[in-house]
Design a protein around this motif. Structure first.
Motif, PDB file in Angstrom:
ATOM      1  N   TYR A 112       0.889  -1.246   0.340  1.00 30.60           N
ATOM      2  CA  TYR A 112      -0.159  -0.055  -0.206  1.00 30.60           C
ATOM      3  C   TYR A 112       0.790   1.084  -0.053  1.00 30.60           C
ATOM      4  O   TYR A 112       0.340   2.321  -0.568  1.00 30.60           O
ATOM      5  CB  TYR A 112      -0.809  -0.017   1.091  1.00 30.60           C
ATOM      6  N   TYR A 156      -2.852   6.729  -5.292  1.00 25.24           N
ATOM      7  CA  TYR A 156      -3.882   7.008  -4.464  1.00 25.24           C
ATOM      8  C   TYR A 156      -4.111   8.653  -4.660  1.00 25.24           C
ATOM      9  O   TYR A 156      -5.352   9.062  -4.761  1.00 25.24           O
ATOM     10  CB  TYR A 156      -3.919   6.611  -3.173  1.00 25.24           C
ATOM     11  N   GLU A 198      -8.801   1.524  -4.069  1.00 26.50           N
ATOM     12  CA  GLU A 198      -8.767   2.678  -3.360  1.00 26.50           C
ATOM     13  C   GLU A 198      -9.378   2.381  -1.944  1.00 26.50           C
ATOM     14  O   GLU A 198      -8.923   2.922  -1.021  1.00 26.50           O
ATOM     15  CB  GLU A 198      -9.633   3.890  -4.107  1.00 26.50           C
ATOM     16  N   GLU A 199     -10.539   1.884  -2.114  1.00 29.34           N
ATOM     17  CA  GLU A 199     -11.244   1.491  -0.669  1.00 29.34           C
ATOM     18  C   GLU A 199     -10.494   0.359   0.152  1.00 29.34           C
ATOM     19  O   GLU A 199     -10.538   0.688   1.399  1.00 29.34           O
ATOM     20  CB  GLU A 199     -12.657   0.856  -1.101  1.00 29.34           C
ATOM     21  N   GLU A 233      -7.967   2.663   1.914  1.00 27.78           N
ATOM     22  CA  GLU A 233      -8.495   3.361   2.863  1.00 27.78           C
ATOM     23  C   GLU A 233      -8.792   2.623   4.045  1.00 27.78           C
ATOM     24  O   GLU A 233      -8.722   2.966   5.203  1.00 27.78           O
ATOM     25  CB  GLU A 233      -9.709   4.185   2.603  1.00 27.78           C
ATOM     26  N   ALA A 254      -5.685   1.854   5.799  1.00 21.95           N
ATOM     27  CA  ALA A 254      -5.010   3.030   6.448  1.00 21.95           C
ATOM     28  C   ALA A 254      -5.623   3.566   8.051  1.00 21.95           C
ATOM     29  O   ALA A 254      -5.156   4.063   8.769  1.00 21.95           O
ATOM     30  CB  ALA A 254      -5.178   4.282   5.671  1.00 21.95           C
ATOM     31  N   ASN A 260      -2.159   6.420   6.751  1.00 22.90           N
ATOM     32  CA  ASN A 260      -3.102   7.258   6.791  1.00 22.90           C
ATOM     33  C   ASN A 260      -2.824   8.648   6.348  1.00 22.90           C
ATOM     34  O   ASN A 260      -3.377   9.367   5.552  1.00 22.90           O
ATOM     35  CB  ASN A 260      -4.053   7.109   7.913  1.00 22.90           C
ATOM     36  N   MET A 299      -1.296   9.177   2.871  1.00 21.87           N
ATOM     37  CA  MET A 299      -2.282   9.168   2.086  1.00 21.87           C
ATOM     38  C   MET A 299      -2.967  10.366   1.781  1.00 21.87           C
ATOM     39  O   MET A 299      -3.288  11.049   0.894  1.00 21.87           O
ATOM     40  CB  MET A 299      -3.292   8.031   1.976  1.00 21.87           C
ATOM     41  N   MET A 300      -3.460  11.056   2.969  1.00 26.24           N
ATOM     42  CA  MET A 300      -4.199  12.224   3.170  1.00 26.24           C
ATOM     43  C   MET A 300      -3.409  13.557   2.804  1.00 26.24           C
ATOM     44  O   MET A 300      -3.767  14.332   1.946  1.00 26.24           O
ATOM     45  CB  MET A 300      -4.776  12.604   4.509  1.00 26.24           C
ATOM     46  N   ARG A 330      -2.749  13.356  -1.108  1.00 24.39           N
ATOM     47  CA  ARG A 330      -3.725  13.730  -1.858  1.00 24.39           C
ATOM     48  C   ARG A 330      -4.416  15.145  -1.564  1.00 24.39           C
ATOM     49  O   ARG A 330      -4.510  15.787  -2.701  1.00 24.39           O
ATOM     50  CB  ARG A 330      -4.960  12.767  -1.317  1.00 24.39           C
TER      51      ARG A 330
END
Length: 95
Positions: free
Chosen positions: A6, A13, A23-24, A27, A30, A37, A40-41, A44
Motif C-alpha cells: 500500500y 492514490y 482505493e477502498e 482506505e 489506513a 493514513n 495518503m491524506m 492527496r
C-alpha cells in the motif's frame, strides 16, 4: 496485501489513478496504520491543491525579464519565429 504494498501505491492514490476497489482497500488498511493514513491524506491534499492552482500568469514583461536573465548567464537562445512566406520556395506538384 500488506501495508508495504500500500505504501508503494500512495502516489497513485493521491492522484486518484487507482480503481475504486483498490482505493477502498487502501482506505481500510489506513485505518490501522496511522503513518499510511497521514501519507495518503497529505499527498492527496497536495495533489488536489496543485491541480486547482491556475499557475503563474506570465506577461510580456515577465517573458522579457526571464529572457534577459538567461542571456546574462550565457545561454545561447534563439527564439523561434516562423520563416517568412517570401523566403519559401514553391515546388511544382509532380504526378
Amino acid at each position: 496485501m500488506n501495508n508495504e504494498h500500500y505504501r508503494k501505491l500512495v502516489d497513485l492514490y493521491a492522484g486518484r489513478d487507482l480503481p475504486a476497489e483498490l482505493e477502498e482497500e487502501m482506505e481500510v488498511a489506513a485505518v490501522d496504520d496511522l503513518e499510511l493514513n497521514r501519507d495518503m491524506m497529505s499527498l492527496r491534499n497536495t495533489v488536489d491543491a496543485l491541480r486547482n492552482d491556475p499557475g503563474p500568469d506570465y506577461t510580456e514583461e515577465s517573458y522579457q525579464r526571464v529572457l534577459m536573465k538567461l542571456y546574462a548567464r550565457g545561454a545561447a537562445i534563439q527564439p523561434s519565429a516562423p520563416a517568412p512566406m517570401h523566403l519559401q520556395y514553391h515546388l511544382p506538384m509532380q504526378g
